[in-house]
Scaffold this active site. Sequence first.
Site, PDB file in Angstrom:
ATOM      1  N   ASP A  51       0.839  -1.207   0.000  1.00 56.87           N
ATOM      2  CA  ASP A  51       0.000   0.000   0.000  1.00 56.87           C
ATOM      3  C   ASP A  51       0.869   1.251   0.000  1.00 56.87           C
ATOM      4  O   ASP A  51       0.568   2.228  -0.657  1.00 56.87           O
ATOM      5  CB  ASP A  51      -0.934  -0.001   1.227  1.00 56.87           C
ATOM      6  CG  ASP A  51      -0.176  -0.086   2.552  1.00 56.87           C
ATOM      7  OD1 ASP A  51       0.930  -0.650   2.571  1.00 56.87           O
ATOM      8  OD2 ASP A  51      -0.695   0.399   3.570  1.00 56.87           O
TER       9      ASP A  51
ATOM     10  N   ARG B  86       5.450   4.220   6.154  1.00 52.70           N
ATOM     11  CA  ARG B  86       5.013   4.173   7.550  1.00 52.70           C
ATOM     12  C   ARG B  86       5.041   2.732   8.071  1.00 52.70           C
ATOM     13  O   ARG B  86       5.494   1.821   7.377  1.00 52.70           O
ATOM     14  CB  ARG B  86       3.627   4.797   7.690  1.00 52.70           C
ATOM     15  CG  ARG B  86       2.528   4.014   7.027  1.00 52.70           C
ATOM     16  CD  ARG B  86       1.198   4.730   7.176  1.00 52.70           C
ATOM     17  NE  ARG B  86       0.132   4.015   6.523  1.00 52.70           N
ATOM     18  CZ  ARG B  86      -0.868   4.604   5.874  1.00 52.70           C
ATOM     19  NH1 ARG B  86      -0.929   5.923   5.769  1.00 52.70           N
ATOM     20  NH2 ARG B  86      -1.822   3.883   5.336  1.00 52.70           N
TER      21      ARG B  86
ATOM     22  N   GLU C 101       3.501   0.121   7.975  1.00 53.83           N
ATOM     23  CA  GLU C 101       2.481  -0.639   7.285  1.00 53.83           C
ATOM     24  C   GLU C 101       3.150  -1.429   6.152  1.00 53.83           C
ATOM     25  O   GLU C 101       3.447  -2.585   6.323  1.00 53.83           O
ATOM     26  CB  GLU C 101       1.381   0.299   6.775  1.00 53.83           C
ATOM     27  CG  GLU C 101       0.093  -0.444   6.489  1.00 53.83           C
ATOM     28  CD  GLU C 101      -1.164   0.364   6.804  1.00 53.83           C
ATOM     29  OE1 GLU C 101      -1.071   1.473   7.344  1.00 53.83           O
ATOM     30  OE2 GLU C 101      -2.249  -0.133   6.476  1.00 53.83           O
TER      31      GLU C 101
ATOM     32  N   TRP D  60     -11.708  -5.712  -1.590  1.00 57.56           N
ATOM     33  CA  TRP D  60     -10.360  -6.142  -1.178  1.00 57.56           C
ATOM     34  C   TRP D  60     -10.188  -7.611  -1.575  1.00 57.56           C
ATOM     35  O   TRP D  60      -9.294  -7.952  -2.351  1.00 57.56           O
ATOM     36  CB  TRP D  60     -10.169  -5.932   0.332  1.00 57.56           C
ATOM     37  CG  TRP D  60      -9.609  -4.560   0.629  1.00 57.56           C
ATOM     38  CD1 TRP D  60      -8.354  -4.284   1.068  1.00 57.56           C
ATOM     39  CD2 TRP D  60     -10.270  -3.289   0.478  1.00 57.56           C
ATOM     40  NE1 TRP D  60      -8.193  -2.917   1.189  1.00 57.56           N
ATOM     41  CE2 TRP D  60      -9.343  -2.287   0.840  1.00 57.56           C
ATOM     42  CE3 TRP D  60     -11.529  -2.898   0.053  1.00 57.56           C
ATOM     43  CZ2 TRP D  60      -9.651  -0.923   0.796  1.00 57.56           C
ATOM     44  CZ3 TRP D  60     -11.844  -1.544   0.007  1.00 57.56           C
ATOM     45  CH2 TRP D  60     -10.916  -0.577   0.380  1.00 57.56           C
TER      46      TRP D  60
ATOM     47  N   GLU E 244      -2.078   9.066  -0.903  1.00 62.11           N
ATOM     48  CA  GLU E 244      -3.148   8.235  -0.342  1.00 62.11           C
ATOM     49  C   GLU E 244      -4.467   9.006  -0.274  1.00 62.11           C
ATOM     50  O   GLU E 244      -5.537   8.459  -0.514  1.00 62.11           O
ATOM     51  CB  GLU E 244      -2.740   7.800   1.069  1.00 62.11           C
ATOM     52  CG  GLU E 244      -3.793   7.016   1.817  1.00 62.11           C
ATOM     53  CD  GLU E 244      -3.282   6.520   3.158  1.00 62.11           C
ATOM     54  OE1 GLU E 244      -2.409   7.196   3.741  1.00 62.11           O
ATOM     55  OE2 GLU E 244      -3.751   5.459   3.606  1.00 62.11           O
TER      56      GLU E 244
END
Length: 926
Positions: A499, A503, A505, A565, A777
Amino acid sequence: MKKNFFFLVTGVLIIHTGFSQLTVKNLRCEDRANPVGLDIIRPRFSWQLQPDQRNLVQTAYEIQIGNKWDKREIWNSGRQSGSESVYVPYGGNALQSAKSYYWQVRVWDNKGRVSGWSEKAFWQMGLLQPGDWKASWIESESAADSVNGPALLFRKSFNSAKKIISATVFITTHGMYEAFINGKRIGDGFLTPGWTSYNKRLQYQVYDVTALLDKGENAIGVMTGSGWYRTALAWNNNKNIYGKKMALLLQLEINYSDGSRQTIISDGSWKTSDGGPVRFSEIYNGETYDARLEKPGWDSPGFDDKTWQNVVEKDYPKNNLIATYNEPVRKHETFNAVRIFKTPKGEQIIDFGQNLVGWETILVKGKSGDTITVDHAEVLDKEGNFYTDNLRAAKSQNIYVLKGGEEEILNPHFTFHGFRYVRVKGLNGQIRSVFPENKSPTHNGRNGKPYDVAYLSAVTLYSDMEPTGQFTCSNPMLNQLQHNIQWGQKGNFLDVPTDCPQRDERLGWTGDAQAFSRTASYNMGVHNFFSKWLKDVAADQSEDGRVPFVVPNVLGPMAGGSAGWSDVSTIIPWNMWLAYGDPKILEDQYASMKGWVNFMAGHSRDYLWNTGFHFGDWLFYRPADDNDGRSAVTDKYLIAQCFFAHSTQLLINAARVLNKQEDVKQYTELLSHVKEAFLKEYVTASGRLVSGTQTAYVLALQFDMLPESLRAQAAERLAINIKDYSDHLTTGFLGTPYICHVLSRFGYDSVAYTLLLQDSYPSWLYPVKMGATTIWERWDGQKPDSSFQTPSMNSFNHYAYGAIGDWMYRTIAGLDTYDEGAGYKKIKVQPHPGGGLGFASADLETGYGKLSAHWEIANDKFILDVVIPPNTTAGIYIPATSPESITENSKPLPDQKEIVVSGREGNYIVLQVGSGTYHFSADKVK
Ligand code: BGC
């Protein structure tokens, strides 16, 4: 004069009678040139024809395969009639583990020619059975081998007494590795062995190391770091996801000129040390490198390893080992500073001018123990200070301790960062960014200072996919948008599609990946990248068909099943089929696709899927002070029902390709129920949807949820809604990829262009106007007054909204494939001029060769230059009032036998052509 005339005439004759030679080029095995380490039992071969000539079609081919060393033929396809030239499968006896083969091909064409045999191409098989691994897993018993501990060094020396003719190493680790033979690095991959769902699928790499070995004493050294294997991933200090300890598995096979073989394996005879220079490394937090602890010669013969510890052999399974199918992560562009400056806070900053993913390289000379700290950030704040709040808990910091004395070149090993700016501490002298040519500047000791000048530049890291596409047009803002989309892809295709890269993630979020996948397939060759990752999607799918939110799944078995998703499991396989025409992706993923559709069906009542957690139209438009309800909230279950239908449709499509007629029947019936349920639940009799948002209309139209009779009015409602928001989109992750496609399909090209060219928030060009170099984002990651969106969710490198790239290639420039000729075997070129653009062009390396479409408006003419690769056909749509108003190469169409006018569609005249280069001109439609 006479002579010249003769040559001219014969020259023309040669071109017209096609006397030029037919040749075969660009041989690929499983989409790679000369791959080393394949565990595909029946590898597939692809090739391209030359010359780029009109109407060139292959009519037959012959493939010949032999052992690489003794050249013995092991299979010959014989002359096979047909035009197949991509993914043609091997048809001989079982291929052998670790063996190398050569292949070549020759072809016949529709002009009566036969090519010569192509050059020989090669491939080498991997270790096909767990039993082919003679090596043992080895580990260190060091107490320091923990998640925050140092990287480990493993070494082994050995003697190769005879003349070496070939040597191959097979290697993988728990953790990441860098490996060396005799002081030289093995391969040029980074972050190996890459990231997969390790417990089920662990990749090994195979390298030809013949050139690294010497006759006599040799040594191998392997350094392992924590990597994705045990670094904390996601949140809450979620570490050791796959295991606690690092381990090594290595097998080196050497062939000697006398026909004998030697195998060096990881086993109890290896030595290990936890005293190496990488003291700490984590994906999110960065690396600490203490150069004082470097062990010169540790990976070469003659090193004294007496004080090193013994290793222990471990009985870890080998049945999860797989060969690496996708391209490794490699170094790519190097960036020099565009600016080196001090912030208002007095911090030393280097700006590389591009938000990128990788790390820095430093060239420095200092004192032993001097410490340099490098922090990474994507943006500066309003005041111009270094801003890291949006990295959340990720420290993203590298620390280097100098060995001192000599010039040192430093970079991290087992981490990566998403950044445009670095903050450097501990370098007191001047910093420059452009490395000296020979990398050894004289920058020592002026004025008694240990270093006056240090050099620091940024190096990008990403999966080494072939750049395949380019889009350009007359609008510089759109060209910058295209640049940003491509950089979003570079930064986030780091072995898995992530993604974001900065960060805490950096995960394989499935919704983001599906939204961007078609665009990705234009920019770069992503066939192998996604083939590999989709297998992890399937591997991490639960028994009941639930597909995870992130793959590899590090969030737990129940973290899955969200509409948009989990549909990654059907959408990407289908997009890859369209882009590459490879049925194997559909075959391999079919059970996973079906599993997901069955999951939705199983969780529905009366065909209505309205249960469970959903992300919805993630990050849709929501004004802060929403007193009159402008937020574009779309009912989550309405979205779910749309994706339920879409995935079912894609499953049916796949079943058709794979000739699974029973499934076609069964799921077609399911689909009609799903759509009926949608109408009953979410649509009024006059065609209004329960959510009056752009995303609701976009999904309902894109996925054909409405009967024909209700479509035009729905499209009109969509266009009106866009007007209501003063020509702005309000869509989030799920509506955005399709909005312009839907508008174009229903005759609203001009509205689509208005959205695309909008440069105030929310829009694609607003970030461009704000100086973005990647896709953000959030539509408003940075506000017009330079303040930021909430730091908890504000990545400046998130490719999802870059999904508009697909519309730019496919609709503006008009490069597309027909579904029934997937992979550009049957090409569709349908440009949509508009938006005040004077020209637009797209180029794409397809499996058959280069395809391009360039249009231009000049002197009231619409001019279209097209290149159609050999062995394909194309439908060309020219905006024109009549065939008579079109010329090709200044000649009227009836004079061109090779161009067939097949009809009219809307404002287009449709032509059918074969391969070749065409220059069309038509009176501009008023
Ligand atoms: C990620 C996304 C993802 C989303 C889903 C975010 O934190 O960055 O891009 O799709 O979560 O909730």
